[in-house]
Design a protein around this motif. Structure first.
Motif, PDB file in Angstrom:
ATOM      1  N   ALA A  86      46.302  39.659  18.588  1.00 30.29           N
ATOM      2  CA  ALA A  86      45.780  40.552  19.640  1.00 30.29           C
ATOM      3  C   ALA A  86      46.936  41.319  20.266  1.00 30.29           C
ATOM      4  CB  ALA A  86      45.043  39.729  20.691  1.00 30.29           C
ATOM      5  N   LEU A  87      48.066  40.622  20.459  1.00 31.83           N
ATOM      6  CA  LEU A  87      49.243  41.266  21.036  1.00 31.83           C
ATOM      7  C   LEU A  87      49.779  42.351  20.092  1.00 31.83           C
ATOM      8  CD1 LEU A  87      51.344  41.142  23.400  1.00 31.83           C
ATOM      9  CD2 LEU A  87      52.690  39.646  21.914  1.00 31.83           C
ATOM     10  N   PHE A 117      47.555  45.309  20.213  1.00 30.96           N
ATOM     11  CA  PHE A 117      47.795  46.009  21.475  1.00 30.96           C
ATOM     12  C   PHE A 117      49.033  46.912  21.358  1.00 30.96           C
ATOM     13  CE2 PHE A 117      50.437  45.849  25.332  1.00 30.96           C
ATOM     14  CZ  PHE A 117      49.656  46.617  26.183  1.00 30.96           C
ATOM     15  N   ASP A 160      48.494  49.831  18.865  1.00 27.92           N
ATOM     16  CA  ASP A 160      47.567  50.837  19.374  1.00 27.92           C
ATOM     17  C   ASP A 160      48.129  51.598  20.573  1.00 27.92           C
ATOM     18  OD1 ASP A 160      44.933  51.721  18.501  1.00 27.92           O
ATOM     19  OD2 ASP A 160      44.452  51.499  20.621  1.00 27.92           O
ATOM     20  N   SER A 161      49.183  51.049  21.160  1.00 30.81           N
ATOM     21  CA  SER A 161      49.790  51.735  22.298  1.00 30.81           C
ATOM     22  C   SER A 161      50.682  52.885  21.850  1.00 30.81           C
ATOM     23  CB  SER A 161      50.589  50.751  23.152  1.00 30.81           C
ATOM     24  OG  SER A 161      49.685  50.011  23.930  1.00 30.81           O
ATOM     25  N   SER A 185      46.970  50.574  13.958  1.00 30.28           N
ATOM     26  CA  SER A 185      46.459  49.246  14.297  1.00 30.28           C
ATOM     27  C   SER A 185      45.463  48.701  13.271  1.00 30.28           C
ATOM     28  CB  SER A 185      45.843  49.236  15.692  1.00 30.28           C
ATOM     29  OG  SER A 185      45.076  50.368  15.868  1.00 30.28           O
ATOM     30  N   SER A 218      40.695  42.772  18.857  1.00 25.07           N
ATOM     31  CA  SER A 218      40.718  44.234  19.030  1.00 25.07           C
ATOM     32  C   SER A 218      40.510  44.644  20.478  1.00 25.07           C
ATOM     33  CB  SER A 218      39.612  44.894  18.209  1.00 25.07           C
ATOM     34  OG  SER A 218      39.785  44.630  16.867  1.00 25.07           O
ATOM     35  N   THR A 224      41.953  43.863  23.006  1.00 23.92           N
ATOM     36  CA  THR A 224      43.169  44.071  23.823  1.00 23.92           C
ATOM     37  C   THR A 224      43.486  45.557  23.945  1.00 23.92           C
ATOM     38  OG1 THR A 224      44.404  43.687  21.812  1.00 23.92           O
ATOM     39  CG2 THR A 224      44.428  41.911  23.438  1.00 23.92           C
ATOM     40  N   THR A 225      42.917  46.370  23.043  1.00 21.46           N
ATOM     41  CA  THR A 225      43.209  47.807  23.097  1.00 21.46           C
ATOM     42  C   THR A 225      42.528  48.477  24.286  1.00 21.46           C
ATOM     43  OG1 THR A 225      41.359  48.240  21.631  1.00 21.46           O
ATOM     44  CG2 THR A 225      43.506  47.996  20.599  1.00 21.46           C
ATOM     45  N   ILE A 252      43.372  48.107  27.175  1.00 16.95           N
ATOM     46  CA  ILE A 252      44.494  48.659  27.941  1.00 16.95           C
ATOM     47  C   ILE A 252      45.421  49.277  26.914  1.00 16.95           C
ATOM     48  CG2 ILE A 252      46.455  48.130  29.460  1.00 16.95           C
ATOM     49  CD1 ILE A 252      44.716  45.687  30.344  1.00 16.95           C
ATOM     50  N   ASN A 253      45.632  50.561  27.054  1.00 20.90           N
ATOM     51  CA  ASN A 253      46.407  51.266  26.051  1.00 20.90           C
ATOM     52  C   ASN A 253      47.478  52.110  26.755  1.00 20.90           C
ATOM     53  OD1 ASN A 253      47.117  53.623  24.387  1.00 20.90           O
ATOM     54  ND2 ASN A 253      45.719  52.679  22.914  1.00 20.90           N
ATOM     55  N   ALA A 263      38.201  50.605  22.536  1.00 21.77           N
ATOM     56  CA  ALA A 263      38.293  49.164  22.261  1.00 21.77           C
ATOM     57  C   ALA A 263      36.987  48.654  21.649  1.00 21.77           C
ATOM     58  CB  ALA A 263      38.621  48.417  23.550  1.00 21.77           C
TER      59      ALA A 263
END
Ligand SMILES: [Fe+2]
Ligand SMILES: [Fe+2]
Length: 440
Positions: free
Chosen positions: A49-50, A53, A56-57, A71, A91, A93-94, A96-97, A114
């Motif tokens: 998940a990390l 994240f 995707d950031s 991602s 997924s 976790t995305t 917060i991007n 997300a």
């Protein structure tokens, strides 16, 4: 999506229904996942998940306000290692991007993104299993046959994920989702298969060597991201080239200041009205911005002459489409716009220039440009004539329907502008039936 639609209340009811449906669908997927697969290796899922994240950031913005990241490779690896449920949960976790926050993307779009990942990952994961792939074991166990479910899952993920984004953008901006998809995502198809294969390798390496092995995969992932970035940089370099040429022209001929942009705007309206494919709209836009670029090659004293032009001077002016086509014809990405520039002063009845073409022999993009160009010439003031009102100019276009202009294009333009001609305007058509000689 860099627009000013920042809260879900600003969008239409149709768009709101769409977004809420995606949220509900994702919620159903998540609840079903938790209920059916509660015994997951949570620490490892959290690690993925990390990774999702982080990947995707670092999104890259695409032309139509859509975004892309790498991602998918990590989501797919999570699917292969822990199953579709874990991938869907990870997924989220995305939500917060970092990139979205930096670009001030509205919260409802971040939530959508997300949810979209969760739904796409879930469907793609089950496709993988249905086509014969096994999850939770050694990812490449049944190599090379595993490639078939990898291709199927990549296709489903790509279609679901990009399709939903295009649909959302289409509903918000009232544009064709198919056009948006073709414009922003079609070129990415091979990249998604590469990311799918990368996901498979990532899962295999993780399986064999544990979390530290992910470092090995950072380089290919960065290269994949670089591919997207190079594409976007190329596109912005294209636009810079066009802007530089437009500025060069405006420096020489002050009259054209703003003219090119306005003509491009009108031409785009017509193109959308007649549902021209997105790639043609882009060619038209370049062509419209540069349609008068040939004026660079005409003496300033002729271009800016306040009085009437002599026959010889008019001949020089008439050379500008040919000069313009010559200039842009040497620039690879502008070659497709050459006919639009070369023929933008042709008349439907064959009495225009540069070649005196008539009817459908005049390329469609050029026929669109003539209408856009003439409308702007009529509605702009010059030293020797005041600007016509929108209605008067539209009446003039109507009067020259079939002679100077393609009637279908005129109708599309008038519709797209929302101009309604009154009885009086129509009666004036005959009196206004004069050749528009000043839009050179
Ligand atoms: Fe023009
Ligand atoms: Fe022109």
């Amino acid at each position: 999506m860099l627009d000013n639609i920042n809260t879900v209340n600003d969008i239409t009811v149709r768009a709101r229904i769409f977004f809420y449906s995606i949220y509900v669908a994702a919620l159903v997927v998540l609840i079903a996942s938790l209920l059916t697969k509660f015994a997951l290796p949570w620490a490892e899922v959290a690690f993925f998940a990390l990774l999702i994240f982080v990947a995707d950031s670092f999104t890259i913005q695409l032309p139509k306000n859509a975004f892309i990241s790498v991602s998918f490779a990590i989501i797919f690896a999570a699917t292969l290692l822990f199953g579709p449920e874990a991938a869907a949960i990870a997924s989220m976790t995305t939500i917060i991007n970092i990139s979205d926050i930096k670009h001030k993307i509205a919260w409802y779009k971040m939530l959508f993104s997300a949810c979209n990942y969760a739904i796409s990952a879930y469907i793609a994961g089950y496709t993988f299993i249905l086509i014969g792939g096994t999850v939770g074991g050694i990812a490449t166990a049944n190599f090379p046959f595993v490639i078939i479910p990898v291709i199927a899952a990549s296709t489903i993920f790509f279609v679901a994920n990009t399709g939903l984004i295009a649909l959302g953008l289409g509903i918000i901006h009232n544009e064709s989702p198919v056009d948006i998809w073709r414009f922003d995502y079609q070129w990415l198809i091979p990249n998604y298969y590469a990311l799918g294969v990368l996901g498979l390798i990532l899962a295999q390496i993780y399986d064999s060597f544990g979390p530290a092995s992910i470092i090995l995969l950072i380089v290919p992932l960065l290269i994949a991201r670089q591919t997207f970035q190079v594409y976007m940089k190329l596109r912005s370099a294209y636009m810079d080239t066009v802007s530089a040429l437009v500025r060069a022209l405006e420096a020489k001929d002050p009259y054209t200041r703003g003219h090119s942009e306005r003509v491009a705007g009108y031409a785009e309206r017509i193109a959308r009205e007649i549902k021209l494919p997105e790639e043609k709209v882009e060619i038209l836009r370049y062509g419209a911005l540069l349609h008068d670029i040939g004026k660079i090659g005409i003496a300033r004293k002729v271009l800016n002459k306040p009085g009437k032009l002599t026959d010889e001077e008019f001949k020089w002016i008439q050379a500008h489409p040919k000069i313009g086509a010559g200039i842009i014809g040497h620039i690879e990405f502008l070659k497709a716009a050459v006919p639009a520039v070369f023929y933008h002063h042709e008349h439907l009845n064959g009495k225009g220039y540069t070649e005196g073409l008539s009817g459908d022999n005049i390329p469609l993009l050029a026929r669109i440009m003539t209408v856009a160009d003439s409308f702007d010439a009529m509605t702009s003031a010059r030293s020797y004539k005041p600007a016509l009102s929108t209605e008067k100019a539209a009446t003039e276009l109507m009067a020259c329907r079939g002679s100077q202009f393609d009637g279908r294009i005129v109708d599309a333009f008038i519709n797209s502008m929302g101009i309604s001609l009154t009885e009086k305007d129509s009666n004036e058509e005959e009196q206004l039936k004069i050749a528009i000689e000043d839009q050179v």
